[in-house]
Scaffold this active site. Structure first.
Site, PDB file in Angstrom:
ATOM      1  N   SER A 167      64.583  43.083  44.437  1.00  0.00           N
ATOM      2  CA  SER A 167      64.086  41.809  44.598  1.00  0.00           C
ATOM      3  C   SER A 167      63.208  41.973  45.868  1.00  0.00           C
ATOM      4  O   SER A 167      63.689  41.857  46.901  1.00  0.00           O
ATOM      5  CB  SER A 167      65.050  40.668  44.785  1.00  0.00           C
ATOM      6  OG  SER A 167      65.710  40.697  43.535  1.00  0.00           O
TER       7      SER A 167
ATOM      8  N   ARG B 229      72.708  35.983  51.065  1.00  0.00           N
ATOM      9  CA  ARG B 229      71.766  37.389  51.218  1.00  0.00           C
ATOM     10  C   ARG B 229      71.550  37.049  52.972  1.00  0.00           C
ATOM     11  O   ARG B 229      70.321  37.615  53.539  1.00  0.00           O
ATOM     12  CB  ARG B 229      70.383  37.323  50.744  1.00  0.00           C
ATOM     13  CG  ARG B 229      70.748  37.037  49.091  1.00  0.00           C
ATOM     14  CD  ARG B 229      71.302  38.229  48.348  1.00  0.00           C
ATOM     15  NE  ARG B 229      71.214  38.193  47.087  1.00  0.00           N
ATOM     16  CZ  ARG B 229      72.142  37.694  46.218  1.00  0.00           C
ATOM     17  NH1 ARG B 229      73.362  37.256  46.867  1.00  0.00           N
ATOM     18  NH2 ARG B 229      71.888  37.415  44.938  1.00  0.00           N
TER      19      ARG B 229
ATOM     20  N   GLU C 167      62.306  39.633  51.127  1.00  0.00           N
ATOM     21  CA  GLU C 167      63.522  40.169  51.212  1.00  0.00           C
ATOM     22  C   GLU C 167      64.014  41.270  52.108  1.00  0.00           C
ATOM     23  O   GLU C 167      64.662  41.406  53.071  1.00  0.00           O
ATOM     24  CB  GLU C 167      64.339  40.076  49.835  1.00  0.00           C
ATOM     25  CG  GLU C 167      65.861  40.642  50.065  1.00  0.00           C
ATOM     26  CD  GLU C 167      66.897  40.588  48.816  1.00  0.00           C
ATOM     27  OE1 GLU C 167      66.974  39.390  48.245  1.00  0.00           O
ATOM     28  OE2 GLU C 167      67.195  41.583  48.478  1.00  0.00           O
TER      29      GLU C 167
END
Ligand code: FAD
Ligand code: NAP
Length: 353
Positions: free
Chosen positions: A246, A170, A347
């Site tokens: 998320s 990510r 995130e």
């Protein structure tokens, strides 16, 4: 199309309220040049925005928000095994996945139903169910944005090969050295003509077992349908329940640290990291749930009852601001740190808070 003092509520999937100094949607190189000129004349920082599904925006954004709306893909080359495509940044990701499967080009099935546009996909190296964008990407292209606090107009083209994008879990160069410095205008990807199902994630394998579907005979369409069905059942649709996916990254620790934690918390789940034998991934959803936040409502904001990692607006009709979201995130981060000694990292990208 450029507007000033633009509300941001419809530009982010958390539907946070606020005002941006300016907002431009571009559909041509000419409009892009005009937007960059507008920004550099006013020394207004430019923030590229896709579909706003991975951002937490502040109330007052002294920026030009720039949305590249150019869509579609072109076939660059193909042989009997592979197809190479160039895809425009404004293309919706999920529709691209669908179109590729219809053409018989495989590799993106596990990434079905991820919200957002193609331009943002390399920024976070989008991933799901054991597949990452980095596995099929060849090149990312774009232009430099005007440099902050100078009259330099930007617009110079650049092109980065996969290895230069520093893709990680990510993660990519676009979150570090090139953070907020470039507009991605297209990506080039290679897809396969022979389908190989990737079913490492238990939820996917369980879906096929539950539907009595033999793993040897699965098609790409079957995997696409399964991923879509699983996600629809577990994840809130941003159109109905505002969210940004998320909210925290999974925690990655050394295997030594994991052993200590596991001794203390034998139920703590964990996963190996591909190609990283000394690291272990701990699902942050479990940490958040253990601290009692799953499903709870704090003045209209809370963690989803089906997936503790997804921060949702529980009262979508009310106004909400980025600072309220960050206050809850801080509360959760503190609780997890105090209980497990692990620091959660947000995130989505946070701007002007
Ligand atoms: P935005 O939110 O608009 O932007 C995100 C960042 O990218 C910002 O920093 C922005 O400045 C930058 N950016 C956007 N476009 C450009 C551009 N053209 N050039 C340069 N920078 C740009 N992510 C996953 O990885 N896996 C998942 O499974 C997943 N599931 C999700 C499920 C839900 C319900 C939601 C709401 C989100 C999920 N996400 C997931 C997160 C999100 O979908 C991805 O990060 C997606 O790539 C964001 O796309 P966007 O166009 O909305 O980007
Ligand atoms: P899940 O399948 O219930 O898995 C829970 C967690 O365990 C995930 O975080 C996943 O890590 C990890 N995991 C499960 N099986 C694994 C394996 N075999 N190897 C390594 N790690 C494993 O997760 P979910 O919440 O329903 O989400 C499904 C997928 O969609 C996940 O890949 C998740 O990352 C992705 N997703 C991402 C977002 C986002 O906004 N970033 C939002 C929703 C879903 P990973 O997260 O590293 O895969």
């Amino acid at each position: 199309m450029l507007s000033e003092n633009r509300t941001i509520v419809d530009l982010n999937t958390l539907r946070l309220s606020g005002i941006a100094a300016a907002y431009a949607e571009i559909t041509s190189d000419f409009e892009l040049t005009e937007a960059l000129r507008y920004a550099s004349e006013r020394q207004l920082p430019v923030l590229p925005l896709g579909e706003g599904s991975n951002v937490v925006l502040g109330e007052r954004l002294n920026r030009l928000l720039l949305r590249d709306k150019r869509q579609g893909y072109e076939l660059l080359s193909e042989d009997k095994n592979q197809a190479r495509l160039r895809v425009a940044a404004g293309q919706n990701w999920h529709e691209l996945v669908q179109a590729c499967i219809q053409q018989g080009w495989y590799g993106l099935e596990n990434l079905a139903l991820i919200p957002g546009g193609v331009g943002a996909a390399p920024v976070q190296n989008i991933g799901a169910y054991g597949v990452e964008l980095a596995e099929c990407i060849d090149v990312v292209s774009g232009i430099f944005l005007p440099a902050d606090n100078t009259s330099q107009q930007g617009g110079e083209p650049w092109r980065l090969a996969n290895a230069e994008c520093q893709f990680g879990y990510r993660d990519s160069i676009f979150k570090h050295e090139l953070r907020d410095k470039v507009l991605i205008t297209s990506i080039e990807i290679t897809l396969q003509k022979h389908f190989v199902a990737k079913l490492d994630y238990p939820s996917l394998a369980e879906y096929f077992d539950a539907h009595s579907m033999g793993r040897d005979t699965l098609s790409a369409g079957d995997v696409f349908d399964a991923v879509t069905a699983i996600r629809r059942a577990r994840l809130p649709d941003p159109a109905e329940i505002p969210n940004a996916g998320s909210f925290f990254k999974n925690v990655v620790v050394s295997t030594d640290q994991y052993e200590t934690l596991h001794g203390r918390y034998p139920d703590m789940p964990s996963f190996a990291m591909d190609g990283e034998p000394t690291l272990r991934k701990i699902p942050s959803a479990w940490l958040v749930e253990q601290c009692g936040f799953k499903g709870r409502n704090f003045d209209g904001i809370g963690m989803h009852s089906e997936q503790a990692l997804v921060l949702v607006r529980k009262d979508p009709g009310a106004k909400a601001y980025g600072r309220q979201v960050l206050a809850l995130a801080e509360r959760i981060t503190t609780a997890v740190l105090e209980r497990f000694g692990l620091r959660l990292e947000i995130e989505p990208r946070v701007y002007d808070m």
